[in-house]
Motif scaffolding. Sequence first.
Motif, short mmCIF file in Angstrom:
data_model
loop_
_atom_site.label_atom_id
_atom_site.label_comp_id
_atom_site.label_asym_id
_atom_site.label_seq_id
_atom_site.Cartn_x
_atom_site.Cartn_y
_atom_site.Cartn_z
N ARG A 48 -94.80 25.92 -32.30
CA ARG A 48 -93.87 27.78 -32.77
C ARG A 48 -93.72 28.55 -31.95
O ARG A 48 -92.13 28.47 -31.67
N HIS A 115 -78.10 21.54 -37.77
CA HIS A 115 -78.90 22.77 -38.61
C HIS A 115 -78.60 24.93 -38.06
O HIS A 115 -79.19 24.92 -38.68
N ASP A 119 -79.94 22.66 -32.13
CA ASP A 119 -81.36 21.83 -33.40
C ASP A 119 -81.86 21.58 -31.68
O ASP A 119 -82.00 21.61 -30.97
N TYR A 121 -86.91 21.11 -31.22
CA TYR A 121 -87.50 20.79 -31.99
C TYR A 121 -88.65 20.29 -31.76
O TYR A 121 -88.08 20.09 -30.24
N GLN A 136 -96.76 17.81 -38.57
CA GLN A 136 -95.52 18.19 -38.73
C GLN A 136 -94.81 18.58 -38.00
O GLN A 136 -94.97 18.80 -36.86
N ASP A 137 -92.91 19.02 -38.20
CA ASP A 137 -91.98 19.10 -37.57
C ASP A 137 -92.44 20.05 -37.57
O ASP A 137 -91.73 20.71 -38.03
N ILE A 138 -92.16 20.84 -35.86
CA ILE A 138 -91.81 21.84 -35.96
C ILE A 138 -89.90 22.22 -35.34
O ILE A 138 -89.86 22.41 -33.94
N TRP A 141 -84.66 25.69 -36.10
CA TRP A 141 -83.91 26.19 -37.53
C TRP A 141 -84.94 26.69 -39.11
O TRP A 141 -84.34 26.68 -40.28
N GLU A 142 -85.85 26.63 -38.68
CA GLU A 142 -86.86 26.78 -40.20
C GLU A 142 -87.24 28.07 -40.13
O GLU A 142 -87.24 28.81 -39.13
#
Length: 142
Positions: A48, A115, A119, A121, A136-138, A141-142
């Motif tokens: 992250r 997104h 993008d 990721y 999990q994908d990081i 856009w989250e």
Amino acid sequence: MKQYRKLTETGFTLLELLVVLGIIALLAGIVGPQVMKHMGESKTKAARVQVEDLSAALDMYKLDLGNYPTTEQGLKALIESPESAKRWNGPYLQKAKMPLDPWQQEYHYVFPGEHGKFDLYTLGADGKDGGEGEDQDIASWE
């Protein structure tokens, strides 16, 4: 009259050693999974942070050139000036080498993004879309 000293051997018996090894194995079985769980969480947090750092570097690139790098130019444009970049003022990363994600995979970059403006990721430990925990994908856009 001669005096004889009784010789006593000191040391551990095989049974005592097996008991100690059993206790160590039991502790490793209990503590090991907890340590591995925290290691996975640490890698996710590191990913992250790297996505945020790369996003900030992409924003600096856009400030200088007026647009984000194309998908073809990729994140390499943050380190080496693309041929078409007239006002490139980089490198935009401290290291001369593109960082890999904590699972030693390259980050994925797409411009324009589906997104957001771009993008950016990583697919996590399993290298596949979706997942939970360390898999999990990081994404930016989250």
